[in-house]
Scaffold this motif. Structure first.
Motif, PDB file in Angstrom:
ATOM      1  N   ARG A 129       2.728  -6.477   7.678  1.00 47.10           N
ATOM      2  CA  ARG A 129       3.139  -5.077   7.757  1.00 47.10           C
ATOM      3  C   ARG A 129       4.666  -5.020   7.807  1.00 47.10           C
ATOM      4  N   LEU A 130       5.235  -4.150   6.987  1.00 45.03           N
ATOM      5  CA  LEU A 130       6.672  -3.928   7.021  1.00 45.03           C
ATOM      6  C   LEU A 130       7.014  -2.935   8.119  1.00 45.03           C
ATOM      7  N   ALA A 131       8.140  -3.149   8.754  1.00 40.08           N
ATOM      8  CA  ALA A 131       8.624  -2.232   9.785  1.00 40.08           C
ATOM      9  C   ALA A 131       9.854  -1.499   9.266  1.00 40.08           C
ATOM     10  N   HIS A 132       9.939  -0.204   9.592  1.00 39.23           N
ATOM     11  CA  HIS A 132      11.059   0.625   9.170  1.00 39.23           C
ATOM     12  C   HIS A 132      11.596   1.397  10.372  1.00 39.23           C
ATOM     13  N   ASP A 133      12.863   1.756  10.314  1.00 38.31           N
ATOM     14  CA  ASP A 133      13.424   2.552  11.396  1.00 38.31           C
ATOM     15  C   ASP A 133      13.109   4.032  11.170  1.00 38.31           C
ATOM     16  N   GLY A 134      13.676   4.887  12.031  1.00 38.93           N
ATOM     17  CA  GLY A 134      13.373   6.310  11.957  1.00 38.93           C
ATOM     18  C   GLY A 134      13.803   6.972  10.672  1.00 38.93           C
ATOM     19  N   SER A 135      14.752   6.369   9.952  1.00 40.17           N
ATOM     20  CA  SER A 135      15.197   6.938   8.684  1.00 40.17           C
ATOM     21  C   SER A 135      14.498   6.299   7.494  1.00 40.17           C
ATOM     22  N   GLY A 136      13.510   5.440   7.757  1.00 38.56           N
ATOM     23  CA  GLY A 136      12.741   4.829   6.681  1.00 38.56           C
ATOM     24  C   GLY A 136      13.323   3.561   6.115  1.00 38.56           C
ATOM     25  N   ARG A 137      14.355   3.005   6.748  1.00 35.15           N
ATOM     26  CA  ARG A 137      14.981   1.786   6.247  1.00 35.15           C
ATOM     27  C   ARG A 137      14.247   0.555   6.763  1.00 35.15           C
ATOM     28  N   LEU A 138      14.093  -0.424   5.884  1.00 36.48           N
ATOM     29  CA  LEU A 138      13.394  -1.659   6.216  1.00 36.48           C
ATOM     30  C   LEU A 138      14.126  -2.418   7.317  1.00 36.48           C
ATOM     31  N   THR A 139      13.376  -2.819   8.351  1.00 31.76           N
ATOM     32  CA  THR A 139      13.974  -3.544   9.477  1.00 31.76           C
ATOM     33  C   THR A 139      13.276  -4.850   9.817  1.00 31.76           C
ATOM     34  N   GLY A 140      12.024  -5.034   9.390  1.00 29.38           N
ATOM     35  CA  GLY A 140      11.344  -6.248   9.793  1.00 29.38           C
ATOM     36  C   GLY A 140       9.960  -6.387   9.195  1.00 29.38           C
ATOM     37  N   ARG A 183       0.841  -1.200   0.000  1.00 27.36           N
ATOM     38  CA  ARG A 183       0.000   0.000   0.000  1.00 27.36           C
ATOM     39  C   ARG A 183       0.874   1.247   0.000  1.00 27.36           C
ATOM     40  N   GLU A 184       0.283   2.385  -0.333  1.00 29.38           N
ATOM     41  CA  GLU A 184       1.069   3.612  -0.459  1.00 29.38           C
ATOM     42  C   GLU A 184       1.648   4.084   0.858  1.00 29.38           C
ATOM     43  N   ASP A 185       1.134   3.556   1.984  1.00 25.26           N
ATOM     44  CA  ASP A 185       1.734   3.920   3.267  1.00 25.26           C
ATOM     45  C   ASP A 185       3.093   3.259   3.454  1.00 25.26           C
ATOM     46  N   GLY A 186       3.477   2.359   2.523  1.00 21.52           N
ATOM     47  CA  GLY A 186       4.770   1.702   2.593  1.00 21.52           C
ATOM     48  C   GLY A 186       4.881   0.662   3.683  1.00 21.52           C
ATOM     49  N   GLU A 187       3.768   0.288   4.300  1.00 23.07           N
ATOM     50  CA  GLU A 187       3.814  -0.668   5.402  1.00 23.07           C
ATOM     51  C   GLU A 187       2.946  -1.899   5.151  1.00 23.07           C
ATOM     52  N   GLU A 233      10.943 -12.679  -7.486  1.00 22.72           N
ATOM     53  CA  GLU A 233       9.807 -12.825  -8.401  1.00 22.72           C
ATOM     54  C   GLU A 233       8.799 -11.689  -8.320  1.00 22.72           C
ATOM     55  N   ALA A 234       8.890 -10.826  -7.333  1.00 24.11           N
ATOM     56  CA  ALA A 234       7.877  -9.779  -7.178  1.00 24.11           C
ATOM     57  C   ALA A 234       8.546  -8.433  -6.951  1.00 24.11           C
ATOM     58  N   VAL A 235       7.875  -7.375  -7.419  1.00 22.57           N
ATOM     59  CA  VAL A 235       8.386  -6.018  -7.249  1.00 22.57           C
ATOM     60  C   VAL A 235       7.221  -5.101  -6.926  1.00 22.57           C
ATOM     61  N   ALA A 236       7.456  -4.140  -6.051  1.00 19.73           N
ATOM     62  CA  ALA A 236       6.464  -3.120  -5.705  1.00 19.73           C
ATOM     63  C   ALA A 236       7.175  -1.777  -5.647  1.00 19.73           C
ATOM     64  N   ALA A 237       6.433  -0.699  -5.918  1.00 19.39           N
ATOM     65  CA  ALA A 237       7.004   0.651  -5.891  1.00 19.39           C
ATOM     66  C   ALA A 237       6.021   1.594  -5.230  1.00 19.39           C
ATOM     67  N   VAL A 238       6.519   2.392  -4.287  1.00 18.23           N
ATOM     68  CA  VAL A 238       5.685   3.370  -3.579  1.00 18.23           C
ATOM     69  C   VAL A 238       6.481   4.667  -3.442  1.00 18.23           C
ATOM     70  N   PRO A 239       5.799   5.788  -3.230  1.00 22.42           N
ATOM     71  CA  PRO A 239       6.523   7.056  -3.066  1.00 22.42           C
ATOM     72  C   PRO A 239       7.244   7.119  -1.731  1.00 22.42           C
ATOM     73  N   GLY A 240       8.449   7.679  -1.738  1.00 23.18           N
ATOM     74  CA  GLY A 240       9.184   7.908  -0.511  1.00 23.18           C
ATOM     75  C   GLY A 240       8.909   9.302   0.027  1.00 23.18           C
ATOM     76  N   ALA A 241       9.257   9.505   1.274  1.00 27.53           N
ATOM     77  CA  ALA A 241       8.944  10.769   1.935  1.00 27.53           C
ATOM     78  C   ALA A 241       9.717  11.941   1.339  1.00 27.53           C
ATOM     79  N   ASP A 242      10.879  11.694   0.744  1.00 29.58           N
ATOM     80  CA  ASP A 242      11.740  12.768   0.261  1.00 29.58           C
ATOM     81  C   ASP A 242      11.723  12.902  -1.254  1.00 29.58           C
ATOM     82  N   GLY A 243      10.669  12.391  -1.893  1.00 29.45           N
ATOM     83  CA  GLY A 243      10.568  12.500  -3.334  1.00 29.45           C
ATOM     84  C   GLY A 243      11.179  11.360  -4.104  1.00 29.45           C
TER      85      GLY A 243
END
Length: 323
Positions: A88-99, A69-73, A283-293
């Motif tokens: 649900r994907l988990a990200h750290d404070g800088s937006g990096r995938l963690t879990g 989803r566009e919320d990236g989670e 086998e799968a790819v997804a793309a969503v907008p990031g917070a910084d463009g």
């Protein structure tokens, strides 16, 4: 072949560091580096690596289609064994995938044949399309199907799809900015770069509503997934595997206006993954907008329910200068 793949998996696994599960006890998560020989490396081609995790347990396995989803989670995925997987994907404070957390799953209705779901696409009205292999077909699921609501219907299949290899059917689907549907066939493992594709506008009522085109992959590669970026380009994920070269993945970008009846599509390579970089059966790819463009790109691997492979979710950024 199994010995070779085991060696490749062990080589890739050397880059793993212990990580918290971030979810139910049944889900285990390990963080991974991009480069097993250079843990500090963060770029490959035009892609900037942000993080990757290997996930096991919790019903995750055989993931071939993945929608974020566009919320990236929140994500929805389909598996080779007819499962619908949520999490649900988990990200750290800088937006990096963690879990990964909150993983649940339920059976995916698959009338008309096999349960081998290979691609998933969310429609603007909230409905979904799922492409299946072996008995090749595209099924449309109404809004709410992920909650068990509504009836499943079959779309008219592209002409000639019945001739596709049992394990080489439709692996990539994308809804183009103008509302047309693009589908690409994986095809046979014959090394030929050209792959069949089709486009169709709405409403799709009959087989002759599909128009053929050709997708040109890199030699030895085959398309396994597709997604549309926030700015309307099409990303195509390609996969390669051999006893000598092992697993490889290639991400290609096409202008959203490029797929046209009769076109021969050859895109711009954004990045290629091969040892010692992070590799598996992507086998799968997804793309969503990031917070910084930026555009955030996620690649997901199908572990084939094999102890020699992993379910990997890898996150990359396509920066402005790469767009």
């Amino acid at each position: 072949m199994r010995r070779s793949l085991l060696a490749l998996v062990l080589a890739a696994g050397c880059s793993a560091a212990a990580g918290g599960s971030g979810g139910p006890p049944s889900v285990a998560v390990r963080t991974l580096h991009l480069d097993s020989q250079d843990p500090a490396r963060e770029t490959v081609g035009r892609l900037r690596f942000l993080g990757a995790v290997a996930v096991s347990g919790g019903g995750i396995g055989g993931l071939s289609g993945f929608v974020l989803r566009e919320d990236g989670e929140r994500f929805t995925a389909v598996s080779d064994r007819g499962k619908l997987v949520f999490g649900r994907l988990a990200h750290d404070g800088s937006g990096r995938l963690t879990g990964v957390s909150g993983v649940t799953h339920r059976p995916l209705p698959h009338p008309g044949g096999s349960a081998d779901a290979e691609e998933l696409l969310r429609l603007p009205d909230g409905g979904w399309l799922v492409a299946f292999e072996r008995e090749h077909r595209i099924l449309r699921y109404p809004p709410g199907f992920d909650r068990g609501e509504g009836a499943v219907t079959a779309l008219p299949a592209p002409p000639g799809l019945e001739d596709a290899p049992r394990n080489g059917g439709l692996e990539a689907m994308a809804l183009l900015p103008d509302g047309r549907l693009l589908v690409l066939e994986e095809g046979a493992d014959d090394g030929v770069p050209e792959r069949r594709g089709w486009v169709a506008g709405a409403p799709l009522r009959a087989r002759n509503d599909w128009a053929p085109l050709t997708y040109r992959a890199a030699p030895g590669f085959r398309p396994t997934g597709a997604a549309v970026t926030p700015d309307g380009d099409v990303l195509v994920l390609e996969r390669f595997v051999s006893m000598i070269g092992g697993w490889q993945a290639r991400l290609v970008r096409l202008p959203g206006t490029a797929p046209a009846p009769g076109a021969v599509l050859g895109g711009e390579e954004l990045g290629r993954l091969a040892l010692p970089l992070l590799v598996d059966n992507f086998e799968a790819v997804a793309a969503v907008p990031g917070a910084d463009g930026t555009t955030l790109v996620y690649l997901v691997s199908d572990d084939n329910f094999s102890p020699l492979q992993h379910t990997i979710i890898a996150q990359f950024a396509l920066d402005r200068q790469g767009q």
